[in-house]
Motif scaffolding. Structure first.
Motif, PDB file in Angstrom:
ATOM      1  N   VAL A 217      61.006 109.644  -2.855  1.00  0.00           N
ATOM      2  CA  VAL A 217      60.217 109.406  -1.648  1.00  0.00           C
ATOM      3  C   VAL A 217      61.123 109.583  -0.437  1.00  0.00           C
ATOM      4  O   VAL A 217      62.323 109.824  -0.559  1.00  0.00           O
ATOM      5  N   SER A 218      60.563 109.427   0.752  1.00  0.00           N
ATOM      6  CA  SER A 218      61.343 109.532   1.983  1.00  0.00           C
ATOM      7  C   SER A 218      62.079 108.227   2.261  1.00  0.00           C
ATOM      8  O   SER A 218      61.791 107.179   1.672  1.00  0.00           O
ATOM      9  N   HIS A 219      63.007 108.289   3.212  1.00  0.00           N
ATOM     10  CA  HIS A 219      63.710 107.080   3.638  1.00  0.00           C
ATOM     11  C   HIS A 219      62.719 106.016   4.098  1.00  0.00           C
ATOM     12  O   HIS A 219      62.819 104.838   3.722  1.00  0.00           O
ATOM     13  N   GLU A 220      61.755 106.425   4.934  1.00  0.00           N
ATOM     14  CA  GLU A 220      60.820 105.445   5.492  1.00  0.00           C
ATOM     15  C   GLU A 220      59.966 104.801   4.417  1.00  0.00           C
ATOM     16  O   GLU A 220      59.643 103.613   4.508  1.00  0.00           O
ATOM     17  N   GLU A 221      59.608 105.547   3.382  1.00  0.00           N
ATOM     18  CA  GLU A 221      58.845 104.945   2.291  1.00  0.00           C
ATOM     19  C   GLU A 221      59.672 103.911   1.547  1.00  0.00           C
ATOM     20  O   GLU A 221      59.148 102.883   1.115  1.00  0.00           O
ATOM     21  N   VAL A 222      60.967 104.177   1.388  1.00  0.00           N
ATOM     22  CA  VAL A 222      61.841 103.169   0.771  1.00  0.00           C
ATOM     23  C   VAL A 222      61.877 101.922   1.641  1.00  0.00           C
ATOM     24  O   VAL A 222      61.717 100.790   1.157  1.00  0.00           O
ATOM     25  N   TYR A 223      62.081 102.106   2.949  1.00  0.00           N
ATOM     26  CA  TYR A 223      62.181 100.960   3.843  1.00  0.00           C
ATOM     27  C   TYR A 223      60.899 100.125   3.829  1.00  0.00           C
ATOM     28  O   TYR A 223      60.953  98.896   3.819  1.00  0.00           O
ATOM     29  N   LYS A 224      59.751 100.779   3.844  1.00  0.00           N
ATOM     30  CA  LYS A 224      58.479 100.065   4.007  1.00  0.00           C
ATOM     31  C   LYS A 224      57.978  99.413   2.716  1.00  0.00           C
ATOM     32  O   LYS A 224      57.213  98.445   2.778  1.00  0.00           O
ATOM     33  N   ASN A 225      58.394  99.940   1.559  1.00  0.00           N
ATOM     34  CA  ASN A 225      57.749  99.512   0.315  1.00  0.00           C
ATOM     35  C   ASN A 225      58.625  98.727  -0.648  1.00  0.00           C
ATOM     36  O   ASN A 225      58.121  98.212  -1.644  1.00  0.00           O
ATOM     37  N   CYS A 226      59.905  98.619  -0.376  1.00  0.00           N
ATOM     38  CA  CYS A 226      60.804  98.062  -1.393  1.00  0.00           C
ATOM     39  C   CYS A 226      61.188  96.612  -1.108  1.00  0.00           C
ATOM     40  O   CYS A 226      61.457  96.226   0.030  1.00  0.00           O
ATOM     41  N   ASP A 227      61.242  95.843  -2.191  1.00  0.00           N
ATOM     42  CA  ASP A 227      61.720  94.459  -2.110  1.00  0.00           C
ATOM     43  C   ASP A 227      63.243  94.403  -2.132  1.00  0.00           C
ATOM     44  O   ASP A 227      63.848  93.466  -1.607  1.00  0.00           O
TER      45      ASP A 227
ATOM     46  N   LYS B 200      60.205  95.514   4.602  1.00  0.00           N
ATOM     47  CA  LYS B 200      59.374  94.351   4.312  1.00  0.00           C
ATOM     48  C   LYS B 200      60.134  93.083   4.699  1.00  0.00           C
ATOM     49  O   LYS B 200      61.359  93.014   4.545  1.00  0.00           O
ATOM     50  N   ASP B 201      59.407  92.084   5.175  1.00  0.00           N
ATOM     51  CA  ASP B 201      60.044  90.796   5.431  1.00  0.00           C
ATOM     52  C   ASP B 201      60.559  90.238   4.107  1.00  0.00           C
ATOM     53  O   ASP B 201      59.866  90.266   3.089  1.00  0.00           O
ATOM     54  N   GLY B 202      61.790  89.737   4.128  1.00  0.00           N
ATOM     55  CA  GLY B 202      62.349  89.169   2.912  1.00  0.00           C
ATOM     56  C   GLY B 202      63.018  90.171   2.003  1.00  0.00           C
ATOM     57  O   GLY B 202      63.243  89.892   0.822  1.00  0.00           O
ATOM     58  N   VAL B 203      63.360  91.337   2.513  1.00  0.00           N
ATOM     59  CA  VAL B 203      64.020  92.360   1.705  1.00  0.00           C
ATOM     60  C   VAL B 203      65.429  91.900   1.317  1.00  0.00           C
ATOM     61  O   VAL B 203      66.055  91.090   2.011  1.00  0.00           O
ATOM     62  N   ILE B 204      65.923  92.424   0.205  1.00  0.00           N
ATOM     63  CA  ILE B 204      67.296  92.177  -0.247  1.00  0.00           C
ATOM     64  C   ILE B 204      68.054  93.494  -0.164  1.00  0.00           C
ATOM     65  O   ILE B 204      67.586  94.518  -0.682  1.00  0.00           O
ATOM     66  N   LEU B 205      69.238  93.482   0.484  1.00  0.00           N
ATOM     67  CA  LEU B 205      70.044  94.693   0.659  1.00  0.00           C
ATOM     68  C   LEU B 205      71.338  94.591  -0.138  1.00  0.00           C
ATOM     69  O   LEU B 205      71.987  93.542  -0.147  1.00  0.00           O
ATOM     70  N   ILE B 206      71.700  95.691  -0.786  1.00  0.00           N
ATOM     71  CA  ILE B 206      72.934  95.758  -1.565  1.00  0.00           C
ATOM     72  C   ILE B 206      73.752  96.959  -1.084  1.00  0.00           C
ATOM     73  O   ILE B 206      73.241  98.068  -1.004  1.00  0.00           O
ATOM     74  N   ASN B 207      75.018  96.734  -0.768  1.00  0.00           N
ATOM     75  CA  ASN B 207      75.904  97.857  -0.423  1.00  0.00           C
ATOM     76  C   ASN B 207      77.201  97.743  -1.208  1.00  0.00           C
ATOM     77  O   ASN B 207      78.081  96.944  -0.886  1.00  0.00           O
ATOM     78  N   ALA B 208      77.302  98.552  -2.255  1.00  0.00           N
ATOM     79  CA  ALA B 208      78.551  98.664  -3.021  1.00  0.00           C
ATOM     80  C   ALA B 208      79.061 100.097  -2.949  1.00  0.00           C
ATOM     81  O   ALA B 208      79.773 100.555  -3.833  1.00  0.00           O
TER      82      ALA B 208
ATOM     83  N   LYS C  28      64.617  88.171   8.624  1.00  0.00           N
ATOM     84  CA  LYS C  28      63.979  89.443   8.281  1.00  0.00           C
ATOM     85  C   LYS C  28      64.522  89.929   6.937  1.00  0.00           C
ATOM     86  O   LYS C  28      63.776  90.390   6.082  1.00  0.00           O
ATOM     87  N   VAL C  29      65.831  89.837   6.781  1.00  0.00           N
ATOM     88  CA  VAL C  29      66.482  90.122   5.498  1.00  0.00           C
ATOM     89  C   VAL C  29      66.682  88.792   4.786  1.00  0.00           C
ATOM     90  O   VAL C  29      67.340  87.888   5.310  1.00  0.00           O
ATOM     91  N   TYR C  30      66.089  88.668   3.604  1.00  0.00           N
ATOM     92  CA  TYR C  30      66.191  87.428   2.836  1.00  0.00           C
ATOM     93  C   TYR C  30      67.629  87.169   2.394  1.00  0.00           C
ATOM     94  O   TYR C  30      68.114  86.034   2.406  1.00  0.00           O
ATOM     95  N   GLY C  31      68.314  88.242   2.016  1.00  0.00           N
ATOM     96  CA  GLY C  31      69.690  88.095   1.596  1.00  0.00           C
ATOM     97  C   GLY C  31      70.310  89.446   1.341  1.00  0.00           C
ATOM     98  O   GLY C  31      69.625  90.483   1.315  1.00  0.00           O
ATOM     99  N   ALA C  32      71.612  89.457   1.164  1.00  0.00           N
ATOM    100  CA  ALA C  32      72.331  90.719   0.943  1.00  0.00           C
ATOM    101  C   ALA C  32      73.561  90.455   0.095  1.00  0.00           C
ATOM    102  O   ALA C  32      74.029  89.319  -0.022  1.00  0.00           O
ATOM    103  N   ALA C  33      74.074  91.518  -0.477  1.00  0.00           N
ATOM    104  CA  ALA C  33      75.316  91.466  -1.243  1.00  0.00           C
ATOM    105  C   ALA C  33      76.131  92.692  -0.871  1.00  0.00           C
ATOM    106  O   ALA C  33      75.626  93.816  -0.926  1.00  0.00           O
ATOM    107  N   VAL C  34      77.387  92.481  -0.493  1.00  0.00           N
ATOM    108  CA  VAL C  34      78.209  93.558   0.083  1.00  0.00           C
ATOM    109  C   VAL C  34      79.594  93.539  -0.544  1.00  0.00           C
ATOM    110  O   VAL C  34      80.236  92.492  -0.625  1.00  0.00           O
ATOM    111  N   ASP C  35      80.041  94.718  -0.972  1.00  0.00           N
ATOM    112  CA  ASP C  35      81.378  94.875  -1.550  1.00  0.00           C
ATOM    113  C   ASP C  35      82.312  95.637  -0.622  1.00  0.00           C
ATOM    114  O   ASP C  35      83.520  95.638  -0.824  1.00  0.00           O
ATOM    115  N   VAL C  36      81.758  96.289   0.390  1.00  0.00           N
ATOM    116  CA  VAL C  36      82.537  97.202   1.228  1.00  0.00           C
ATOM    117  C   VAL C  36      82.249  96.944   2.698  1.00  0.00           C
ATOM    118  O   VAL C  36      81.137  96.552   3.065  1.00  0.00           O
TER     119      VAL C  36
END
Length: 542
Positions: free
Chosen positions: A186-196, A221-229, A248-256
């Motif tokens: 899908v497109s970037h925007e579809e990922v942003y709008k539809n993913c938990d 989405k409100d409550g999204v979880i972001l991961i950046n490794a 807006k972001v429920y939580g995140a996990a970052v290695d870098v």
């Protein structure tokens, strides 16, 4: 072949070489620089990690050196340009840590979802609490994977095993690759709008730096979880901090991080956030990864001995110089054409065709083809792509590559045509030739054109009618952007027109939008082509 090992390298890798009777290995650790310079002339290959500096002095002393093998990803300790000038191949092991990186991304995600870090600290602090650490399951969640390369593909597979629905975004991966992984492109925007859950697995370059910022987070989405490794700097860290604070972001996990070790005020505050799990760039830190990189570089040495393609060469090996002298101007043309063409593609690549017409078709054009592939792919994948490994990289991405030849051509003595085909039948065609040794683009799609590529360009299509050129010039003038040249192509009066502007400076996004609105453009694209600044090199490192 004599091989010297100057840094600690896993024995499992060296064992591959020791089993080959053609290879003689000397392990000499802790050598001082003068000691290494005194003996390097005896060896064909040096295997290093980060402890040995392979600089001009060492390369000059290594009269017999044919390869520098870096048992790891980074090559900061190797003077690659000088090695290339000496005809020395430099290889590394960019994918030895692929599985480790994928597993670490999943470890970060699971640690966050199940509050592992907080519960661990609580229990070790003498508490017995359960309710504060109630977590969330992955099953049934929609996960978005941005970057579907070797690491991203493994993460997608693991997410599916946890019964997630997986959407993926990668404009340089074929639909077949996504289908094989069982995910939907899908497109970037579809990922942003539809993913938990959104996890990042792209290289860091001009295209991906600060790719996730305020605008992108607002789409999520409100409550999204972001991961950046993947790489620090892909997520704008100030925007992530604000999104965590606002929930807006429920939580995140970052290695870098964009700065490592992280010391800025923003990073310090970000790392302190309760709903952020962090690790100090541990993605590749496994015993298995260290073995893998040793095995990978040892295999490359054996491939070289067997005259097989090298998958992880980071520079260009020595070609037949007679052929290169004939091809050099066309290599430059091909590199520039491909850099131009790839920026016009907004679909997943399915097929690339390189066509050669005229006198050039009498020669072996394979160096041109792989040079073109390297120019198309080099900024799109998390490894260096060059004339050694371009075909293998394209194959791994599921891109079909075709070469056509004809000794007949109507208007030009030599003509190169690039056809890029993408998902849904989308197609881009660029033709070019040499005028007095300088690259010229003479056809775009089915429009006859004639222009010299420049570093900054603007391409647009619109319905031809009076006043359009004046509107474009006015907008450029109002924003202090000088037009160096303009080329117009059209099929008929008042039909569709294609205009290409060569500019003295880059066009900001807001100016592009003003031009689009004023001309009612059906297509508009600002192009940046650093390789067009100098017409002397081939763009391929030769």
């Amino acid at each position: 072949m004599k091989v010297i090992v100057t840094d600690e390298v896993a024995q499992e890798g060296l064992a591959l070489l020791a089993q080959d009777p053609r290879v003689e290995i000397d392990v000499k650790l802790g050598l001082k620089k003068d000691e290494l310079l005194a003996i390097i002339g005896e060896y064909d290959v040096i295997i290093t990690r980060s402890g040995t500096t392979v600089d001009k002095d060492l390369l000059d002393a290594g009269k017999k050196l044919r390869m520098v093998a870096r048992a790891g990803v980074g090559i900061d300790n190797v003077d690659v340009d000088y090695a290339s000038s000496r005809g020395v191949i430099v290889v590394n092991a960019p994918f030895g840590n692929t599985n480790s990186a994928a597993e670490h991304a999943m470890a970060l995600l699971l640690s966050f979802c199940r509050n592992v870090t907080k519960a661990n600290a609580s229990l070790k602090g003498g508490e017995w609490k359960r309710a504060p650490f109630t977590g969330v399951e992955l099953k049934g969640k929609t996960a978005g994977v941005i970057g579907l390369g070797k690491v991203g593909g493994r993460v997608a597979t693991r997410l599916k095993a946890f019964e997630c629905e997986v959407l993926a975004c990668d404009p340089y991966i074929s639909v077949k690759r996504a289908h094989d992984l069982g995910v939907k492109l899908v497109s970037h925007e579809e990922v942003y709008k539809n993913c938990d859950i959104i996890t990042l697995h792209t290289p860091l370059n001009d295209e991906t730096r600060n790719m996730i910022g305020e605008r992108e987070i607002a789409l999520m989405k409100d409550g999204v979880i972001l991961i950046n490794a993947a790489r620090g700097g892909i997520i704008n860290e100030a925007a992530l901090l604000a999104a965590l604070k606002s929930n807006k972001v429920y939580g995140a996990a970052v290695d870098v991080f964009s700065q490592e070790p992280p010391r800025t005020e923003v990073l310090t505050e970000l790392i302190a956030q309760e709903r952020l799990v962090v690790t100090p760039h541990l993605g590749a830190n496994t015993f298995e990864a260290q073995v893998n990189v040793a095995v990978d570089v040892s295999k490359e040495i054996l491939h070289y001995l067997d005259d097989q393609p090298l998958e992880n060469a980071v520079n260009i090996p020595r070609f037949d110089m007679a052929l290169m002298d004939q091809m050099r101007p066309f290599l430059n043309l091909m590199s520039i054409m491909c850099d131009f063409g790839i920026q016009l593609v907004d679909a997943n690549l399915e097929k690339v065709t390189f066509g050669y017409a005229g006198n050039i078709a009498h020669y072996d054009c394979s160096p041109l083809t792989v040079c073109g592939l390297s120019a198309l792919l080099n900024r799109r994948v998390d490894q260096d792509v060059n004339m050694v490994n371009a075909t293998l990289v394209a194959e791994g991405m599921g891109i079909a590559v075709e070469e056509t030849k004809s000794t007949q051509t109507d208007a030009f003595s030599n003509l190169i045509t690039l056809i890029i085909e993408g998902q849904g039948g989308k197609r881009r065609t660029v033709s070019g030739t040499l005028f007095e040794g300088a690259p010229r683009i003479v056809r775009l799609r089915d429009y006859s054109m004639d222009f010299a590529p420049a570093e900054h360009m603007l391409l647009l299509n619109y319905s031809d009618r009076p006043g359009m050129i004046g509107k474009i010039g006015t907008i450029m003038g109002e924003h202090d952007i000088n037009i160096a040249s303009m080329n117009l192509g059209r099929r008929e009066e008042k039909g569709e027109a294609m205009v290409i502007l060569s500019l003295d400076s880059a066009v900001p996004a807001e100016v592009v939008e003003l031009v689009r609105t004023a001309t009612e453009a059906t297509f508009i694209k600002a192009l940046h082509m650093p390789g067009a600044k100098c017409q002397r090199g081939c763009g391929c490192g030769i």
